[in-house]
Every structure is written in structure tokens, then in C-alpha cells.
Design a protein around this motif. Structure first.
Motif, mmCIF file in Angstrom:
data_model
loop_
_atom_site.group_PDB
_atom_site.id
_atom_site.type_symbol
_atom_site.label_atom_id
_atom_site.label_comp_id
_atom_site.label_asym_id
_atom_site.label_seq_id
_atom_site.Cartn_x
_atom_site.Cartn_y
_atom_site.Cartn_z
ATOM 1 N N ARG A 75 0.838 -1.197 0.000
ATOM 2 C CA ARG A 75 0.000 0.000 0.000
ATOM 3 C C ARG A 75 0.874 1.249 0.000
ATOM 4 O O ARG A 75 2.069 1.202 0.302
ATOM 5 C CB ARG A 75 -0.928 -0.001 1.218
ATOM 6 C CG ARG A 75 -0.227 0.126 2.551
ATOM 7 C CD ARG A 75 -1.129 -0.172 3.728
ATOM 8 N NE ARG A 75 -0.495 0.170 5.007
ATOM 9 C CZ ARG A 75 0.396 -0.580 5.628
ATOM 10 N NH1 ARG A 75 0.793 -1.725 5.081
ATOM 11 N NH2 ARG A 75 0.905 -0.199 6.781
ATOM 12 N N ILE A 76 0.242 2.362 -0.349
ATOM 13 C CA ILE A 76 0.913 3.657 -0.313
ATOM 14 C C ILE A 76 0.163 4.542 0.679
ATOM 15 O O ILE A 76 -1.051 4.732 0.560
ATOM 16 C CB ILE A 76 0.943 4.315 -1.698
ATOM 17 C CG1 ILE A 76 1.692 3.424 -2.701
ATOM 18 C CG2 ILE A 76 1.607 5.698 -1.629
ATOM 19 C CD1 ILE A 76 1.616 3.910 -4.141
ATOM 20 N N GLN A 77 0.885 5.052 1.667
ATOM 21 C CA GLN A 77 0.281 5.851 2.728
ATOM 22 C C GLN A 77 0.417 7.343 2.410
ATOM 23 O O GLN A 77 1.472 7.790 1.964
ATOM 24 C CB GLN A 77 0.988 5.582 4.057
ATOM 25 C CG GLN A 77 1.060 4.106 4.435
ATOM 26 C CD GLN A 77 2.003 3.877 5.587
ATOM 27 O OE1 GLN A 77 1.582 3.503 6.674
ATOM 28 N NE2 GLN A 77 3.292 4.091 5.373
ATOM 29 N N ARG A 78 -0.655 8.101 2.687
ATOM 30 C CA ARG A 78 -0.593 9.567 2.662
ATOM 31 C C ARG A 78 -0.448 10.026 4.106
ATOM 32 O O ARG A 78 -1.287 9.694 4.952
ATOM 33 C CB ARG A 78 -1.867 10.149 2.045
ATOM 34 C CG ARG A 78 -1.825 11.672 1.859
ATOM 35 C CD ARG A 78 -3.210 12.222 1.606
ATOM 36 N NE ARG A 78 -3.857 11.597 0.474
ATOM 37 C CZ ARG A 78 -4.009 12.148 -0.731
ATOM 38 N NH1 ARG A 78 -3.566 13.369 -0.948
ATOM 39 N NH2 ARG A 78 -4.627 11.494 -1.703
ATOM 40 N N ILE A 79 0.614 10.790 4.396
ATOM 41 C CA ILE A 79 1.001 11.078 5.776
ATOM 42 C C ILE A 79 1.039 12.589 6.016
ATOM 43 O O ILE A 79 1.564 13.345 5.190
ATOM 44 C CB ILE A 79 2.389 10.471 6.077
ATOM 45 C CG1 ILE A 79 2.351 8.947 5.894
ATOM 46 C CG2 ILE A 79 2.861 10.832 7.480
ATOM 47 C CD1 ILE A 79 3.720 8.310 5.827
ATOM 48 N N ASP A 80 0.492 13.013 7.146
ATOM 49 C CA ASP A 80 0.621 14.391 7.595
ATOM 50 C C ASP A 80 2.028 14.560 8.159
ATOM 51 O O ASP A 80 2.378 13.939 9.168
ATOM 52 C CB ASP A 80 -0.423 14.675 8.676
ATOM 53 C CG ASP A 80 -0.348 16.094 9.207
ATOM 54 O OD1 ASP A 80 0.663 16.786 8.970
ATOM 55 O OD2 ASP A 80 -1.301 16.520 9.885
ATOM 56 N N PRO A 81 2.876 15.394 7.536
ATOM 57 C CA PRO A 81 4.257 15.506 8.018
ATOM 58 C C PRO A 81 4.380 16.173 9.381
ATOM 59 O O PRO A 81 5.418 16.026 10.048
ATOM 60 C CB PRO A 81 4.945 16.336 6.927
ATOM 61 C CG PRO A 81 3.851 17.082 6.255
ATOM 62 C CD PRO A 81 2.631 16.218 6.332
ATOM 63 N N GLY A 84 2.593 13.059 11.703
ATOM 64 C CA GLY A 84 2.977 11.687 11.396
ATOM 65 C C GLY A 84 1.792 10.765 11.211
ATOM 66 O O GLY A 84 1.956 9.556 11.004
ATOM 67 N N ARG A 85 0.571 11.328 11.251
ATOM 68 C CA ARG A 85 -0.634 10.500 11.136
ATOM 69 C C ARG A 85 -0.846 10.061 9.692
ATOM 70 O O ARG A 85 -0.674 10.851 8.761
ATOM 71 C CB ARG A 85 -1.843 11.287 11.630
ATOM 72 C CG ARG A 85 -3.106 10.467 11.841
ATOM 73 C CD ARG A 85 -4.066 11.212 12.755
ATOM 74 N NE ARG A 85 -4.463 12.508 12.201
ATOM 75 C CZ ARG A 85 -5.532 12.692 11.441
ATOM 76 N NH1 ARG A 85 -6.324 11.671 11.139
ATOM 77 N NH2 ARG A 85 -5.839 13.893 10.999
ATOM 78 N N VAL A 86 -1.221 8.800 9.505
ATOM 79 C CA VAL A 86 -1.573 8.287 8.182
ATOM 80 C C VAL A 86 -3.008 8.701 7.879
ATOM 81 O O VAL A 86 -3.947 8.297 8.565
ATOM 82 C CB VAL A 86 -1.422 6.753 8.110
ATOM 83 C CG1 VAL A 86 -1.873 6.239 6.749
ATOM 84 C CG2 VAL A 86 0.028 6.353 8.381
ATOM 85 N N LEU A 87 -3.178 9.533 6.863
ATOM 86 C CA LEU A 87 -4.486 10.100 6.541
ATOM 87 C C LEU A 87 -5.288 9.218 5.608
ATOM 88 O O LEU A 87 -6.525 9.220 5.649
ATOM 89 C CB LEU A 87 -4.308 11.480 5.911
ATOM 90 C CG LEU A 87 -3.504 12.500 6.732
ATOM 91 C CD1 LEU A 87 -3.321 13.785 5.937
ATOM 92 C CD2 LEU A 87 -4.202 12.771 8.059
ATOM 93 N N ALA A 88 -4.622 8.481 4.746
ATOM 94 C CA ALA A 88 -5.303 7.632 3.767
ATOM 95 C C ALA A 88 -4.297 6.647 3.202
ATOM 96 O O ALA A 88 -3.080 6.842 3.314
ATOM 97 C CB ALA A 88 -5.905 8.478 2.638
ATOM 98 N N THR A 89 -4.807 5.582 2.600
ATOM 99 C CA THR A 89 -3.944 4.628 1.896
ATOM 100 C C THR A 89 -4.599 4.253 0.572
ATOM 101 O O THR A 89 -5.823 4.278 0.433
ATOM 102 C CB THR A 89 -3.699 3.344 2.709
ATOM 103 O OG1 THR A 89 -4.944 2.669 2.916
ATOM 104 C CG2 THR A 89 -3.053 3.644 4.048
ATOM 105 N N ILE A 90 -3.763 3.921 -0.395
ATOM 106 C CA ILE A 90 -4.221 3.370 -1.668
ATOM 107 C C ILE A 90 -3.393 2.126 -1.949
ATOM 108 O O ILE A 90 -2.281 1.984 -1.422
ATOM 109 C CB ILE A 90 -4.079 4.376 -2.832
ATOM 110 C CG1 ILE A 90 -2.619 4.833 -2.987
ATOM 111 C CG2 ILE A 90 -5.009 5.572 -2.642
ATOM 112 C CD1 ILE A 90 -2.359 5.677 -4.222
ATOM 113 N N PRO A 91 -3.896 1.210 -2.772
ATOM 114 C CA PRO A 91 -3.104 0.025 -3.097
ATOM 115 C C PRO A 91 -1.927 0.371 -3.993
ATOM 116 O O PRO A 91 -2.048 1.195 -4.906
ATOM 117 C CB PRO A 91 -4.106 -0.884 -3.808
ATOM 118 C CG PRO A 91 -5.148 0.049 -4.355
ATOM 119 C CD PRO A 91 -5.242 1.179 -3.384
#
Length: 210
Positions: A75-81, A84-91
Motif C-alpha cells: 500500500r501507499i500511505q498519505r502522511i501528515d508531516p 505523522g498521522r496516516v491520513l489515507a492509503t491506496i493500493p
């Protein structure tokens, strides 16, 4: 093809507790690099790491101007820099071997190591928009000034390659010195930041060789 030897401008590391450097990206101030279970922010002027985000970080890293993107397994994580929170993921693309990540043209670009491919993805869904074939193992991906570059590491040899994004033809090659592999790639104007794999180092390479 224009072929030359890469000029190493600077080395950072090895860093305490870091066994491998994977993905690399630049947010305009800090170079972020992935080390397995942490994303670390490096000040390129001082060489000091100032922040560490505890996130799964096994491969490519990218920055879109607001968020970090990080490959973690399939998966690919979208992260708030900031948090550090993972906001969303996509395959991530099927087939595994994900090895590089870049942001350009409103899309993510993912390298697939052994498949020797670079895929353009919809950042919201993970849908594959296009595929570029290469002829070497892909170990990092970056766009700079409308140029597509990728790192290679195969048979103990590494280089940085500028390729035609339509045909995959190699237009330029910067060959790394012996023993210096490339495990992640980011461009900042006239400099490339290269992950050094199990050396635990980051290396800076001049983009326009003398």
C-alpha cells in the motif's frame, strides 16, 4: 546516450540505528528518508536529523507540497508531516517489488524493481494511468524540470538514468562509483539525493556533470 561518471558532492551518515536507507524525498527544507519503520527528516545544510515519524517505510517516499507519501508493503500511505498521522492509503500496483516513488503532474509515479517498470498512479484510487518500460532494475524515481530520472542497481552496478517518458529510451546516464548503490532518488534542482541502501548513507550527486 550521454554517459558520464556521477560526481558525489556530499555524503550523510551512516546514521545511528539505521541499517538501510530506502525512499528519499525533499520538502523544500528537509530531505526525508525511509528506514523501515521510521521516516526521518535531515537538514541538508547541517547534516543533522531533526524529526522522526514512526510509520512503516520500506520503500519509496514522495512529497506533493502538503503531504508525504510512503510505500509500505502493498500500500501507499498519505502522511501528515506535522503529526505523522496516516491520513489515507491506496493500493500499490500489483506484482510487488515497489522501489521508488515520486510526485509529478498531479500523480504518483511508482518504480517496480524487478519488473523494470515505472507506473503512473491516480493518487486517490491507486488506479494505474500509464506504464513505462525500462531495461534495468528500478531503484528510485524522480521528476525534475520535466525530466524523468530513475536509479538502477543491478549486478553490483548503479547509475542514474534520464529516460524518455513516452518510450523509456535512455537519454543520459550518470554512473555511480563502484560500491555505491542507489536505493532511493530525489532531485532538488541541480542536485540528486540518493539513498545508499545497506551503507546507511545518503549521497548528493551533481545533476549537471562538469
Amino acid at each position: 546516450m550521454n554517459r558520464s561518471t556521477a560526481e558525489i558532492l556530499r555524503e550523510y551518515g551512516p546514521f545511528p540505528g539505521v541499517e538501510n536507507v530506502h525512499g528519499v524525498t525533499f520538502d523544500g527544507q528537509h530531505v526525508w528518508f525511509a528506514t523501515g519503520d521510521t521516516l526521518s527528516a535531515l537538514d541538508p545544510a547541517s547534516g543533522q536529523t531533526s524529526r522522526h515519524l514512526e510509520v512503516s517505510a520500506q520503500a519509496g517516499t514522495a512529497f506533493d507540497g502538503r503531504h508525504l507519501f510512503q510505500i509500505a508493503d502493498e500500500r501507499i500511505q498519505r502522511i501528515d508531516p506535522d503529526s505523522g498521522r496516516v491520513l489515507a492509503t491506496i493500493p500499490a500496483p500489483p506484482g510487488g517489488g515497489h522501489s521508488g516513488l515520486a510526485w509529478a503532474e498531479g500523480a504518483l509515479w511508482v518504480g517496480q524493481y524487478r519488473e523494470r517498470k515505472i507506473r503512473q498512479l491516480d493518487p486517490d484510487t491507486g488506479a494505474i494511468l500509464r506504464t513505462i518500460e525500462t531495461n534495468r532494475f528500478v531503484t528510485g524515481v524522480t521528476w525534475v524540470d520535466d525530466e524523468l530520472w530513475h536509479g538502477t542497481w543491478e549486478d553490483d552496478a548503479s547509475d542514474l538514468r534520464r529516460i524518455d517518458p513516452d518510450t523509456g529510451e535512455v537519454l543520459e546516464s550518470l554512473e555511480m562509483p563502484p560500491g555505491m548503490g542507489v536505493s532511493g532518488l530525489e532531485a532538488d534542482g541541480d542536485r540528486f539525493y540518493c539513498g545508499g541502501g545497506s551503507s546507511g548513507k545518503l549521497r548528493v550527486v551533481r545533476r549537471h556533470q562538469k
